[in-house]
Design an enzyme around this catalytic site. Structure first.
Site, PDB file in Angstrom:
ATOM      1  NE  ARG A  91      17.100  38.488  67.352  1.00 57.83           N
ATOM      2  CZ  ARG A  91      17.524  38.982  66.187  1.00 57.83           C
ATOM      3  NH1 ARG A  91      16.816  39.835  65.511  1.00 57.83           N
ATOM      4  NH2 ARG A  91      18.688  38.595  65.709  1.00 57.83           N
ATOM      5  NE  ARG A 117      25.722  37.245  58.318  1.00 57.64           N
ATOM      6  CZ  ARG A 117      24.587  37.190  59.027  1.00 57.64           C
ATOM      7  NH1 ARG A 117      23.508  36.632  58.507  1.00 57.64           N
ATOM      8  NH2 ARG A 117      24.554  37.657  60.245  1.00 57.64           N
TER       9      ARG A 117
HETATM   10  P1  AMP Z   1      20.074  40.718  63.321  1.00 56.07           P
HETATM   11  O1  AMP Z   1      20.589  41.684  62.308  1.00 56.07           O
HETATM   12  O2  AMP Z   1      18.596  40.446  63.169  1.00 56.07           O
HETATM   13  O3  AMP Z   1      20.900  39.464  63.408  1.00 56.07           O
HETATM   14  O4  AMP Z   1      20.213  41.439  64.758  1.00 56.07           O
HETATM   15  C1  AMP Z   1      21.489  41.831  65.252  1.00 56.07           C
HETATM   16  C2  AMP Z   1      21.409  42.208  66.711  1.00 56.07           C
HETATM   17  O5  AMP Z   1      20.471  43.282  66.896  1.00 56.07           O
HETATM   18  C3  AMP Z   1      20.902  41.103  67.639  1.00 56.07           C
HETATM   19  O6  AMP Z   1      21.936  40.209  68.014  1.00 56.07           O
HETATM   20  C4  AMP Z   1      20.390  41.937  68.822  1.00 56.07           C
HETATM   21  O7  AMP Z   1      21.460  42.441  69.598  1.00 56.07           O
HETATM   22  C5  AMP Z   1      19.755  43.137  68.111  1.00 56.07           C
HETATM   23  N1  AMP Z   1      18.337  42.885  67.764  1.00 56.07           N
HETATM   24  C6  AMP Z   1      17.791  42.815  66.511  1.00 56.07           C
HETATM   25  N2  AMP Z   1      16.480  42.589  66.566  1.00 56.07           N
HETATM   26  C7  AMP Z   1      16.151  42.513  67.884  1.00 56.07           C
HETATM   27  C8  AMP Z   1      14.940  42.261  68.598  1.00 56.07           C
HETATM   28  N3  AMP Z   1      13.777  42.041  67.945  1.00 56.07           N
HETATM   29  N4  AMP Z   1      14.992  42.243  69.948  1.00 56.07           N
HETATM   30  C9  AMP Z   1      16.139  42.480  70.614  1.00 56.07           C
HETATM   31  N5  AMP Z   1      17.317  42.685  70.011  1.00 56.07           N
HETATM   32  C10 AMP Z   1      17.347  42.707  68.655  1.00 56.07           C
END
Ligand code: AMP
Length: 212
Positions: free
Chosen positions: A88, A123
């Site tokens: 990310r 969602r």
């Molecule tokens: P997601 O489910 O992919 O939308 O991720 C939800 C939350 O998890 C994000 O808003 C971040 O707080 C954290 N997160 C997930 N993947 C990452 C990553 N690769 N790097 C940093 N934070 C992450």
């Protein structure tokens, strides 16, 4: 040889939905850093405690922490995988590359900012299998109950308008530069995330047939 794939795109682009279908079709594991972090939070582990404040605010968990959990997870894999939500940041993408992982395709699911907020605030996510529904456009057959595994449907704590806007800002500042990074490596493919779900899946499968 099975492919190593990255799904890239803003929050609410449909990465999770496509990841589930792709991993079932291609028989590869779905590695979602968001799911791993949420699980750690619900289990109350050290990692979960560290990640909690970032998750709640829509901020990125520090690179070192996320790089370490992904490196540990990838050590178990040698027959293809799909990364959802990782990398990310450029620091994460460079760490993945430096670790020697071969990446066959990076699929960018492209969606306009204007439709993201609407998608996310409606969602619903299954607490058991992680499948997502939209309470207006793609409601479950039985209210509150996942069509696939009958798990309980919940709204993610970070799926509210204030946090979504922050997640979008973070996406543009930190994650969008990965598009250039992977374009330079000739592995970036773009699909229209506004298309019907099955069309997006077929487009991705066609891309992967050519890219592999
Ligand atoms: P997601 O489910 O992919 O939308 O991720 C939800 C939350 O998890 C994000 O808003 C971040 O707080 C954290 N997160 C997930 N993947 C990452 C990553 N690769 N790097 C940093 N934070 C992450």
């Amino acid at each position: 040889m099975k492919s190593n794939i990255i799904l890239l795109g803003p929050p609410g682009a449909g990465k999770g939905t496509q990841a589930k279908s792709l991993c079932e079709t291609l028989k590869i594991p779905h590695i979602s850093t968001g799911d791993m972090l949420r699980q750690a939070r619900s289990e109350g582990t050290e990692l979960g405690k560290l990640a909690e404040s970032y998750l709640g605010a829509g901020k990125l968990v520090p690179d070192d922490l996320v790089n370490a959990i992904v490196a540990e997870r990838l050590r178990k894999e040698n027959g293809g995988y799909l990364l959802d939500g990782y990398p990310r940041t450029l620091v994460q993408a460079k760490a993945l590359k430096d670790s020697g992982q071969r990446i066959d395709a990076v699929i960018l699911i492209d969606v306009e900012d204007a439709s993201i907020v609407e998608r996310i605030i409606h969602r619903l996510s299954c607490a058991d299998c992680g499948r997502v529904f939209h309470d207006v456009n793609m409601p479950p057959k039985i209210k509150g109950c996942c069509d696939h595994c009958k798990g309980e449907l919940r709204r993610r704590a970070d799926d509210n308008e204030i946090v979504v806007r922050e997640r979008l800002r973070v996406y543009h500042d930190e994650t969008a530069p990965l598009i250039d990074f992977y374009e330079k490596d000739n592995v970036l493919y773009k699909v229209d995330g506004g298309a019907p779900i099955n069309d997006i899946l077929n487009n991705i499968l066609n891309i992967l047939k050519k890219a592999a």
